[in-house]
Design a protein around this motif. Structure first.
Motif, PDB file in Angstrom:
ATOM      1  N   PRO A 127     102.604 -14.793  37.964  1.00  0.00           N
ATOM      2  CA  PRO A 127     101.859 -14.890  36.697  1.00  0.00           C
ATOM      3  C   PRO A 127     102.607 -14.274  35.512  1.00  0.00           C
ATOM      4  CG  PRO A 127     100.390 -14.226  38.475  1.00  0.00           C
ATOM      5  CD  PRO A 127     101.765 -14.243  39.052  1.00  0.00           C
ATOM      6  N   ILE A 128     103.381 -13.209  35.763  1.00  0.00           N
ATOM      7  CA  ILE A 128     104.141 -12.595  34.667  1.00  0.00           C
ATOM      8  C   ILE A 128     105.169 -13.575  34.123  1.00  0.00           C
ATOM      9  CG2 ILE A 128     105.867 -10.810  34.151  1.00  0.00           C
ATOM     10  CD1 ILE A 128     104.308  -8.898  35.896  1.00  0.00           C
ATOM     11  N   ALA A 129     105.799 -14.343  35.018  1.00  0.00           N
ATOM     12  CA  ALA A 129     106.787 -15.329  34.568  1.00  0.00           C
ATOM     13  C   ALA A 129     106.103 -16.455  33.801  1.00  0.00           C
ATOM     14  CB  ALA A 129     107.561 -15.879  35.763  1.00  0.00           C
ATOM     15  N   LYS A 130     104.911 -16.810  34.212  1.00  0.00           N
ATOM     16  CA  LYS A 130     104.241 -17.970  33.609  1.00  0.00           C
ATOM     17  C   LYS A 130     103.767 -17.713  32.182  1.00  0.00           C
ATOM     18  CE  LYS A 130     102.790 -20.018  38.000  1.00  0.00           C
ATOM     19  NZ  LYS A 130     101.661 -20.387  38.884  1.00  0.00           N
ATOM     20  N   ARG A 131     103.691 -16.447  31.806  1.00  0.00           N
ATOM     21  CA  ARG A 131     103.259 -16.213  30.435  1.00  0.00           C
ATOM     22  C   ARG A 131     104.396 -16.482  29.441  1.00  0.00           C
ATOM     23  NH1 ARG A 131     102.947  -9.751  31.270  1.00  0.00           N
ATOM     24  NH2 ARG A 131     105.072  -9.204  30.661  1.00  0.00           N
ATOM     25  N   ASP A 132     105.617 -16.740  30.002  1.00  0.00           N
ATOM     26  CA  ASP A 132     106.738 -17.206  29.176  1.00  0.00           C
ATOM     27  C   ASP A 132     107.067 -16.230  28.062  1.00  0.00           C
ATOM     28  OD1 ASP A 132     107.175 -20.796  28.826  1.00  0.00           O
ATOM     29  OD2 ASP A 132     108.487 -19.220  29.571  1.00  0.00           O
ATOM     30  N   LEU A 133     107.216 -14.974  28.440  1.00  0.00           N
ATOM     31  CA  LEU A 133     107.568 -13.966  27.456  1.00  0.00           C
ATOM     32  C   LEU A 133     108.979 -14.190  26.948  1.00  0.00           C
ATOM     33  CD1 LEU A 133     106.896 -11.211  26.074  1.00  0.00           C
ATOM     34  CD2 LEU A 133     107.938 -10.127  28.065  1.00  0.00           C
ATOM     35  N   VAL A 134     109.158 -14.145  25.629  1.00  0.00           N
ATOM     36  CA  VAL A 134     110.493 -14.224  25.037  1.00  0.00           C
ATOM     37  C   VAL A 134     110.969 -12.807  24.782  1.00  0.00           C
ATOM     38  CG1 VAL A 134     111.856 -15.020  23.080  1.00  0.00           C
ATOM     39  CG2 VAL A 134     109.980 -16.416  23.961  1.00  0.00           C
ATOM     40  N   PRO A 135     112.076 -12.382  25.436  1.00  0.00           N
ATOM     41  CA  PRO A 135     112.546 -11.016  25.212  1.00  0.00           C
ATOM     42  C   PRO A 135     112.925 -10.796  23.750  1.00  0.00           C
ATOM     43  CG  PRO A 135     113.653 -12.041  27.093  1.00  0.00           C
ATOM     44  CD  PRO A 135     112.898 -13.110  26.387  1.00  0.00           C
ATOM     45  N   ASN A 136     112.629  -9.593  23.271  1.00  0.00           N
ATOM     46  CA  ASN A 136     113.002  -9.226  21.909  1.00  0.00           C
ATOM     47  C   ASN A 136     113.871  -7.985  21.988  1.00  0.00           C
ATOM     48  OD1 ASN A 136     113.239  -8.729  19.234  1.00  0.00           O
ATOM     49  ND2 ASN A 136     111.126  -8.044  18.935  1.00  0.00           N
ATOM     50  N   VAL A 137     115.156  -8.212  22.258  1.00  0.00           N
ATOM     51  CA  VAL A 137     116.057  -7.104  22.538  1.00  0.00           C
ATOM     52  C   VAL A 137     116.229  -6.205  21.334  1.00  0.00           C
ATOM     53  CG1 VAL A 137     118.416  -6.553  23.186  1.00  0.00           C
ATOM     54  CG2 VAL A 137     117.250  -8.446  24.292  1.00  0.00           C
ATOM     55  N   GLY A 138     116.258  -6.778  20.152  1.00  0.00           N
ATOM     56  CA  GLY A 138     116.641  -6.027  18.968  1.00  0.00           C
ATOM     57  C   GLY A 138     115.708  -4.893  18.618  1.00  0.00           C
ATOM     58  N   SER A 139     114.468  -4.932  19.057  1.00  0.00           N
ATOM     59  CA  SER A 139     113.514  -3.938  18.601  1.00  0.00           C
ATOM     60  C   SER A 139     113.813  -2.550  19.119  1.00  0.00           C
ATOM     61  CB  SER A 139     112.096  -4.338  19.043  1.00  0.00           C
ATOM     62  OG  SER A 139     112.023  -4.384  20.453  1.00  0.00           O
ATOM     63  N   ASP A 140     114.459  -2.452  20.303  1.00  0.00           N
ATOM     64  CA  ASP A 140     114.657  -1.136  20.897  1.00  0.00           C
ATOM     65  C   ASP A 140     116.100  -0.701  20.941  1.00  0.00           C
ATOM     66  OD1 ASP A 140     112.231  -0.482  23.522  1.00  0.00           O
ATOM     67  OD2 ASP A 140     112.065  -0.513  21.361  1.00  0.00           O
ATOM     68  N   SER A 141     117.035  -1.639  20.966  1.00  0.00           N
ATOM     69  CA  SER A 141     118.347  -1.279  21.455  1.00  0.00           C
ATOM     70  C   SER A 141     119.476  -1.365  20.457  1.00  0.00           C
ATOM     71  CB  SER A 141     118.701  -2.202  22.632  1.00  0.00           C
ATOM     72  OG  SER A 141     118.823  -3.522  22.170  1.00  0.00           O
ATOM     73  N   ASN A 142     119.264  -1.992  19.305  1.00  0.00           N
ATOM     74  CA  ASN A 142     120.364  -2.238  18.382  1.00  0.00           C
ATOM     75  C   ASN A 142     121.520  -2.936  19.067  1.00  0.00           C
ATOM     76  OD1 ASN A 142     119.050  -0.897  16.240  1.00  0.00           O
ATOM     77  ND2 ASN A 142     119.710   1.085  17.067  1.00  0.00           N
ATOM     78  N   HIS A 143     121.227  -3.720  20.071  1.00  0.00           N
ATOM     79  CA  HIS A 143     122.262  -4.390  20.850  1.00  0.00           C
ATOM     80  C   HIS A 143     122.845  -5.540  20.054  1.00  0.00           C
ATOM     81  CE1 HIS A 143     123.994  -6.350  24.504  1.00  0.00           C
ATOM     82  NE2 HIS A 143     124.204  -5.082  24.777  1.00  0.00           N
ATOM     83  N   SER A 144     124.141  -5.798  20.248  1.00  0.00           N
ATOM     84  CA  SER A 144     124.827  -6.734  19.361  1.00  0.00           C
ATOM     85  C   SER A 144     124.608  -8.188  19.744  1.00  0.00           C
ATOM     86  CB  SER A 144     126.325  -6.435  19.382  1.00  0.00           C
ATOM     87  OG  SER A 144     126.846  -6.598  20.680  1.00  0.00           O
ATOM     88  N   THR A 145     124.074  -8.442  20.938  1.00  0.00           N
ATOM     89  CA  THR A 145     123.798  -9.819  21.285  1.00  0.00           C
ATOM     90  C   THR A 145     122.323 -10.111  21.127  1.00  0.00           C
ATOM     91  OG1 THR A 145     123.533  -9.226  23.612  1.00  0.00           O
ATOM     92  CG2 THR A 145     125.698  -9.986  22.920  1.00  0.00           C
ATOM     93  N   VAL A 146     121.995 -11.390  20.913  1.00  0.00           N
ATOM     94  CA  VAL A 146     120.605 -11.796  20.777  1.00  0.00           C
ATOM     95  C   VAL A 146     120.295 -12.810  21.857  1.00  0.00           C
ATOM     96  CG1 VAL A 146     120.407 -11.346  18.330  1.00  0.00           C
ATOM     97  CG2 VAL A 146     121.336 -13.507  19.073  1.00  0.00           C
ATOM     98  N   THR A 147     119.031 -12.868  22.252  1.00  0.00           N
ATOM     99  CA  THR A 147     118.659 -13.741  23.345  1.00  0.00           C
ATOM    100  C   THR A 147     117.491 -14.618  22.948  1.00  0.00           C
ATOM    101  OG1 THR A 147     117.183 -12.029  24.178  1.00  0.00           O
ATOM    102  CG2 THR A 147     119.397 -12.084  25.091  1.00  0.00           C
ATOM    103  N   GLY A 148     117.201 -15.599  23.831  1.00  0.00           N
ATOM    104  CA  GLY A 148     116.026 -16.449  23.643  1.00  0.00           C
ATOM    105  C   GLY A 148     116.084 -17.236  22.349  1.00  0.00           C
ATOM    106  N   ASP A 149     114.926 -17.343  21.673  1.00  0.00           N
ATOM    107  CA  ASP A 149     114.832 -18.094  20.421  1.00  0.00           C
ATOM    108  C   ASP A 149     115.726 -17.497  19.347  1.00  0.00           C
ATOM    109  OD1 ASP A 149     113.083 -19.760  21.582  1.00  0.00           O
ATOM    110  OD2 ASP A 149     111.281 -18.876  20.706  1.00  0.00           O
ATOM    111  N   ALA A 150     115.840 -16.161  19.341  1.00  0.00           N
ATOM    112  CA  ALA A 150     116.690 -15.525  18.330  1.00  0.00           C
ATOM    113  C   ALA A 150     118.133 -15.962  18.483  1.00  0.00           C
ATOM    114  CB  ALA A 150     116.587 -14.010  18.451  1.00  0.00           C
ATOM    115  N   GLN A 151     118.578 -16.107  19.731  1.00  0.00           N
ATOM    116  CA  GLN A 151     119.955 -16.560  19.953  1.00  0.00           C
ATOM    117  C   GLN A 151     120.148 -17.967  19.417  1.00  0.00           C
ATOM    118  OE1 GLN A 151     121.264 -16.505  24.036  1.00  0.00           O
ATOM    119  NE2 GLN A 151     122.911 -17.923  23.609  1.00  0.00           N
ATOM    120  N   GLN A 152     119.201 -18.842  19.725  1.00  0.00           N
ATOM    121  CA  GLN A 152     119.350 -20.222  19.278  1.00  0.00           C
ATOM    122  C   GLN A 152     119.373 -20.318  17.759  1.00  0.00           C
ATOM    123  OE1 GLN A 152     120.079 -22.628  21.363  1.00  0.00           O
ATOM    124  NE2 GLN A 152     119.973 -21.127  23.013  1.00  0.00           N
TER     125      GLN A 152
END
Length: 503
Positions: A336-361
């Motif tokens: 069920p956790i997978a089915k909710r289709d969560l889009v990770p939002n890496v930038g909010s916590d990590s200041n990481h230089s790569t972006v994922t999901g919709d933000a990457q596209q």
């Protein structure tokens, strides 16, 4: 013949507030998190904001609740339990969590504690027999339901290779006398019991290198009737790269390895942090990549990964700059956790230089509109390679790659006129085609990596077929410069480069 089971396709999902009640633990690294009886996860200690921690956070699985238990016991400074620490070991026997060692400030610790999680009482244990010396970054595992085995670590002056077995009933420590060849001393590795063998992987070694070797220790218990001895294992499949600070978690027929950090490369002073999942299949006894349906969490080391039924819970860690406090689920695709289709939002916590999901596209599309290097971006998207928001790679023609031209001219010397630049470059490629990886010089790595990436782009533009995209010889395409290469990447780079030259 036993049919080999394929790994279940898994899905990463960042935890959301509705997953838990209560207060989740604060960000940290170097902590421990252990699962007890399938009913709770206990997080202890760690390091954050230049402070060593001694707090306890408990996740109640059934009620999906984080809470802080009221612990009793007599410890230092009037506290009920151990002093603050990180990089210790924690092992579960029945309902009891055993803690040994670690570091607090500049001091390595050698104290031994037990937490009874039924009544939340800490007890400092007085050990007997061959007591281990104080250490941090050791690795330990439970043997059955009574004993603990611990290997290696760092005592502040040297890397260790000793093996201790502790009986939790008699509290007696025994240093195992192991004959024959043994793994090099190390710390920051993993140790996991499989049947009657202790498997250790990776770690940082005696002269500082980070290792990627796998060893098995037999004869750990008296019931084995075997002389204790180490065997180095060379398993089929794509083994993990050398690393330390990773986690290895047992889940069903697999051992799941996640994260850790490795050497940053010949030209870099910094480590590279990982976020891929590699599994050791206990049935077929081989390494496999765990198929996941989406982007993993940001790379990290000194995190915790805990198995809760079919799910894994990732918490915390460190990536060289940031200390994480995020919680991630790794679950089967039909969960069920997978089915909710969560889009990770890496930038909010990590200041990481790569972006994922919709933000990457969206970042890739924006970059495409601002750059003439759209083949690179298009290929990266179709290969599923995360790119920096501002790609810095510039794929110029060979003749305009000044460093490549100069290197080829120096290589040829007087055998060809240096004005015949294309012939010089071809001679350099022939040189790379036939040279062993050990002979590649530092000044060759940048031109070699760029030419490898240039050939990938050219092949893709000429033939953007599904067959090209399905190939697995594009593993270093995403690197921005040669300083990101690790030493064990050089043979991979040369092998893939030669394949490109031959197509």
């Amino acid at each position: 013949m036993m049919q080999q089971l394929q790994p279940t396709r898994m899905h990463w999902a960042r935890a959301v507030p509705s997953d838990f009640g209560g207060q989740a633990p604060a960000p940290r690294s170097g902590h421990t998190a252990v699962a007890i009886g399938g009913s709770k996860v206990v997080v202890f200690g760690g390091f954050a904001d230049k402070r060593f921690l001694a707090d306890i956070a408990v996740y109640d699985v059934e009620n999906r609740l984080w809470y802080t238990p009221e612990c009793s016991g007599s410890g230092p400074d009037g506290q009920p339990g151990p002093s603050p620490r990180a990089f210790h070991v924690a092992v579960v026997i029945d309902c009891n969590m055993f803690i040994f060692g670690g570091r607090s400030g500049g001091k390595r610790l050698g104290d031994f504690w037990m937490l009874d999680t039924d009544i939340w009482q800490w007890s400092e244990m007085t050990g007997f027999g061959d007591l281990p010396s104080p250490r941090e970054f050791a690795a330990a595992s439970a043997i059955g339901n009574r004993k603990i085995v611990m290997h290696g670590g760092w005592d502040g002056k040297k890397w260790l290779s000793d093996v201790y077995v502790m009986d939790t009933m008699s509290l007696e420590w025994t240093e195992l006398a192991v004959t024959g060849s043994a793994p090099p001393p190390r710390c920051g590795h993993s140790a996991t019991m499989i049947e009657k063998r202790l498997l250790i992987f990776g770690g940082r070694g005696g002269t500082g290198p980070i290792m990627g070797d796998l060893w098995a220790l037999k004869g750990i218990t008296e019931e084995d009737n075997e002389t204790p001895g180490w065997t180095q294992l060379k398993l089929p499949g794509q083994s993990p790269s050398a690393r330390c600070g990773h986690s290895v978690t047992s889940g069903g027929p697999y051992l799941l390895l996640f994260g850790g950090h490795g050497t940053g490369g010949w030209l870099s002073r910094y480590d590279v942090y990982y976020n891929e999942c590699v599994i050791l299949d206990r049935v077929s006894v081989q390494w496999k990549r765990l198929p996941t349906s989406n982007e993993p969490p940001p790379p990290r080391a000194y995190h915790s990964m805990t198995c809760i039924g079919p799910r894994f819970l990732l918490f915390g860690g460190f990536d060289g700059k940031n200390t994480f406090g995020d919680l991630w689920w790794l679950v089967p695709e039909d969960d069920p956790i997978a089915k909710r289709d969560l889009v990770p939002n890496v930038g909010s916590d990590s200041n990481h230089s790569t972006v994922t999901g919709d933000a990457q596209q969206s970042a890739l599309k924006e970059s495409e509109s601002q750059s003439d290097e759209s083949p690179m971006l298009d290929l990266a998207k179709r290969l599923g390679i995360p790119l920096s928001v501002e790609p810095s790679a510039s794929f110029v023609d060979e003749i305009n790659d000044k460093e490549l031209v100069e290197l080829s001219s120096r290589l040829i010397g007087e055998s060809l006129p240096t004005t015949d630049q294309l012939a010089c470059i071809q001679a350099l490629r022939d040189h790379w085609r036939s040279s062993p990886s050990s002979s590649i010089q530092l000044q060759e790595l940048g031109p070699l990596l760029r030419d490898y990436q240039r050939l990938i782009i050219r092949r893709f533009v000429e033939n953007p077929s599904p067959t090209f995209l399905e190939r697995e010889d594009r593993r270093l395409f995403h690197l921005k410069n040669a300083s990101q290469l690790r030493m064990d990447d050089i043979p991979i780079l040369l092998g893939e480069y030669r394949t490109l030259l031959s197509t």
